[in-house]
Design an enzyme around this catalytic site. Structure first.
Site, mmCIF file in Angstrom:
data_model
loop_
_atom_site.group_PDB
_atom_site.id
_atom_site.type_symbol
_atom_site.label_atom_id
_atom_site.label_comp_id
_atom_site.label_asym_id
_atom_site.label_seq_id
_atom_site.Cartn_x
_atom_site.Cartn_y
_atom_site.Cartn_z
ATOM 1 N N TYR A 64 0.849 -1.200 0.000
ATOM 2 C CA TYR A 64 0.000 0.000 0.000
ATOM 3 C C TYR A 64 0.881 1.245 0.000
ATOM 4 O O TYR A 64 1.504 1.581 1.007
ATOM 5 C CB TYR A 64 -0.951 0.017 1.207
ATOM 6 C CG TYR A 64 -1.910 -1.147 1.278
ATOM 7 C CD1 TYR A 64 -2.208 -1.908 0.146
ATOM 8 C CD2 TYR A 64 -2.546 -1.490 2.470
ATOM 9 C CE1 TYR A 64 -3.093 -2.972 0.209
ATOM 10 C CE2 TYR A 64 -3.437 -2.549 2.534
ATOM 11 C CZ TYR A 64 -3.695 -3.295 1.402
ATOM 12 O OH TYR A 64 -4.583 -4.348 1.471
ATOM 13 N N PRO A 220 -18.431 2.100 -3.901
ATOM 14 C CA PRO A 220 -19.252 1.944 -2.697
ATOM 15 C C PRO A 220 -20.563 1.211 -2.993
ATOM 16 O O PRO A 220 -21.177 1.404 -4.044
ATOM 17 C CB PRO A 220 -19.511 3.384 -2.260
ATOM 18 C CG PRO A 220 -18.404 4.171 -2.869
ATOM 19 C CD PRO A 220 -18.001 3.469 -4.134
HETATM 20 N N1 LIG Z 1 -6.464 -8.798 0.635
HETATM 21 C C1 LIG Z 1 -6.692 -7.982 -0.372
HETATM 22 O O1 LIG Z 1 -6.413 -8.297 -1.520
HETATM 23 C C2 LIG Z 1 -7.323 -6.654 -0.076
HETATM 24 C C3 LIG Z 1 -7.854 -5.911 -1.126
HETATM 25 C C4 LIG Z 1 -8.456 -4.707 -0.817
HETATM 26 C C5 LIG Z 1 -8.523 -4.261 0.490
HETATM 27 N N2 LIG Z 1 -7.991 -5.002 1.496
HETATM 28 C C6 LIG Z 1 -8.098 -4.559 2.914
HETATM 29 O O2 LIG Z 1 -9.462 -4.360 3.218
HETATM 30 C C7 LIG Z 1 -9.647 -3.081 3.821
HETATM 31 C C8 LIG Z 1 -11.024 -2.553 3.500
HETATM 32 O O3 LIG Z 1 -11.138 -2.292 2.117
HETATM 33 P P1 LIG Z 1 -11.298 -0.825 1.515
HETATM 34 O O4 LIG Z 1 -10.909 0.181 2.521
HETATM 35 O O5 LIG Z 1 -10.622 -0.790 0.240
HETATM 36 O O6 LIG Z 1 -12.830 -0.781 1.186
HETATM 37 P P2 LIG Z 1 -14.163 -0.565 2.066
HETATM 38 O O7 LIG Z 1 -13.864 -0.676 3.520
HETATM 39 O O8 LIG Z 1 -15.191 -1.429 1.478
HETATM 40 O O9 LIG Z 1 -14.562 0.915 1.686
HETATM 41 C C9 LIG Z 1 -13.742 2.015 1.946
HETATM 42 C C10 LIG Z 1 -14.364 3.201 1.255
HETATM 43 O O10 LIG Z 1 -15.615 3.490 1.872
HETATM 44 C C11 LIG Z 1 -15.654 4.856 2.247
HETATM 45 N N3 LIG Z 1 -16.356 4.933 3.541
HETATM 46 C C12 LIG Z 1 -16.000 4.364 4.708
HETATM 47 N N4 LIG Z 1 -16.891 4.668 5.671
HETATM 48 C C13 LIG Z 1 -17.828 5.439 5.102
HETATM 49 C C14 LIG Z 1 -19.004 6.083 5.573
HETATM 50 N N5 LIG Z 1 -19.396 5.961 6.858
HETATM 51 N N6 LIG Z 1 -19.737 6.821 4.705
HETATM 52 C C15 LIG Z 1 -19.357 6.944 3.417
HETATM 53 N N7 LIG Z 1 -18.248 6.369 2.899
HETATM 54 C C16 LIG Z 1 -17.489 5.621 3.738
HETATM 55 C C17 LIG Z 1 -14.222 5.295 2.376
HETATM 56 O O11 LIG Z 1 -14.129 6.658 2.046
HETATM 57 P P3 LIG Z 1 -13.622 7.739 3.150
HETATM 58 O O12 LIG Z 1 -12.147 7.610 3.206
HETATM 59 O O13 LIG Z 1 -14.097 9.024 2.604
HETATM 60 O O14 LIG Z 1 -14.291 7.391 4.433
HETATM 61 C C18 LIG Z 1 -13.521 4.427 1.356
HETATM 62 O O15 LIG Z 1 -13.509 5.059 0.093
HETATM 63 C C19 LIG Z 1 -8.511 -2.251 3.243
HETATM 64 O O16 LIG Z 1 -8.252 -1.124 4.017
HETATM 65 C C20 LIG Z 1 -7.388 -3.258 3.212
HETATM 66 O O17 LIG Z 1 -6.753 -3.274 4.469
HETATM 67 C C21 LIG Z 1 -7.410 -6.201 1.232
#
Ligand SMILES: NC(=O)c1ccc[n+]([C@@H]2O[C@H](COP(=O)([O-])OP(=O)(O)OC[C@H]3O[C@@H](n4cnc5c(N)ncnc54)[C@H](OP(=O)(O)O)[C@@H]3O)[C@@H](O)[C@H]2O)c1
Length: 288
Positions: A64, A220
């Site tokens: 990352y 989203p």
């Molecule tokens: N193993 C893998 O291959 C892999 C792949 C992808 C991700 N991951 C892990 O999974 C974690 C979660 O995935 P992710 O962060 O990509 O996706 P997510 O948790 O599904 O969504 C994050 C997105 O949602 C928005 N968000 C969060 N809370 C919100 C709210 N209350 N209202 C409106 N928007 C909101 C965030 O924007 P804001 O910043 O504006 O809040 C961000 O753009 C990652 O951080 C990573 O550690 C692992």
């Protein structure tokens, strides 16, 4: 640390007790997870707030940024509280275009484990996920050589527990013939239910399932059913999506990402919503 009890209580990964409500650090890097964040101090504030609110599970990867989120975590939180467990993953690099080329040969895995240790400022990584597949999702193929390399590093004392990410059920089964795993981290949310059977099978074995993209990730979650249920509960759709996951199975751990302390607090409050059986049945229709 605040004594707030987070929704969902705790889960034990091997011998590491973590809050089921965790935090995913990926979105703290720059756009498309490349480079530094626009708001460096804001990113540090989110990490500190997460720990202050009682979160003891932070998910990250040295890919990352690359290296950006690990260095932010270290700057914000080192020396780490004993209760905090940082979960990282290895198996993918970054290229100039922001792609995620696999890096699962033994030499790359060894280098990546050492870089994670260095950048996080740790002597031992609590839990390392072997990241498989590609951006399209899990891909079939043996995990033996890569997983055995991580087992070797575990035996050297550099890793406490192992997991898999972006894995097929067959790869999970194959890895388990080599060494125990404590979690699987795959894409799963209200709209992407391909792992329903795997989640139940892991629950029977006491193994955690950690959905990535719990809120839809870069796209989203949007669903008229979700909006309708959320309106009925007078809650935000994101809150309902997280509450649904916590209620879906006791072995599900949340790692929603956010770069905003406001969203972090909203998500913690929202995940504790109690969703009735009727509403759960309606939400179930989204991904079926
Ligand atoms: N193993 C893998 O291959 C892999 C792949 C992808 C991700 N991951 C892990 O999974 C974690 C979660 O995935 P992710 O962060 O990509 O996706 P997510 O948790 O599904 O969504 C994050 C997105 O949602 C928005 N968000 C969060 N809370 C919100 C709210 N209350 N209202 C409106 N928007 C909101 C965030 O924007 P804001 O910043 O504006 O809040 C961000 O753009 C990652 O951080 C990573 O550690 C692992």
């Amino acid at each position: 640390m605040a004594s707030t009890s987070l929704p969902g209580g705790t889960w034990t990964l091997g011998d590491l007790t973590v809050t089921r409500f965790g935090y995913g650090a990926m979105q703290l890097a720059g756009p498309w997870v490349m480079g530094p964040p626009a708001d460096h101090d804001g990113a540090l504030a989110v990490l500190r707030e997460a720990v202050e609110l009682g979160i003891t599970h932070i998910d990250t990867a040295d890919a990352y940024g690359p290296h950006v989120t690990n260095l932010l975590i270290r700057e914000a939180l080192h020396p780490y509280p004993a209760s905090l467990h940082i979960v990282t993953k290895v198996g993918a690099n970054r290229d100039q275009q922001g792609g995620w080329p696999p890096a699962r040969d033994p030499e790359s895995l060894r280098r990546s484990v050492h870089e994670n240790l260095e950048n996080l400022g740790l002597d031992v990584l609590g839990l390392v996920n072997l990241r498989l597949g590609n951006a399209e999702g899990p891909q079939p193929g043996s995990v033996a050589e890569a997983f055995e390399t991580l087992v070797e590093l575990q035996q050297q004392g550099l890793i406490r527990h192992l997991g898999l990410s972006n894995a097929t059920p067959e790869q999970v089964a194959e890895a388990q013939t080599i060494a125990p795993i404590v979690c699987v981290q795959n894409m799963y949310n209200l709209a992407h239910r391909q792992d329903d059977k795997l989640i139940d099978a892991l629950a029977d074995q006491g193994i955690a399932y950690v959905p990535f993209f719990p809120l839809g990730g870069f796209s989203p979650l949007q669903s008229s059913v979700l909006s309708t249920v959320a309106a009925r509960l007078e809650a935000a759709p994101m809150s309902v999506a997280l509450a649904w996951l916590l209620q879906r199975s006791p072995n599900i751990l949340l790692i929603p990402g956010t770069s905003s302390t406001t969203h972090l607090r909203e998500n913690i409050a929202g995940a504790g919503l109690s969703v009735s059986n009727d509403d759960l049945a309606e939400l179930d229709k989204i991904g079926r």
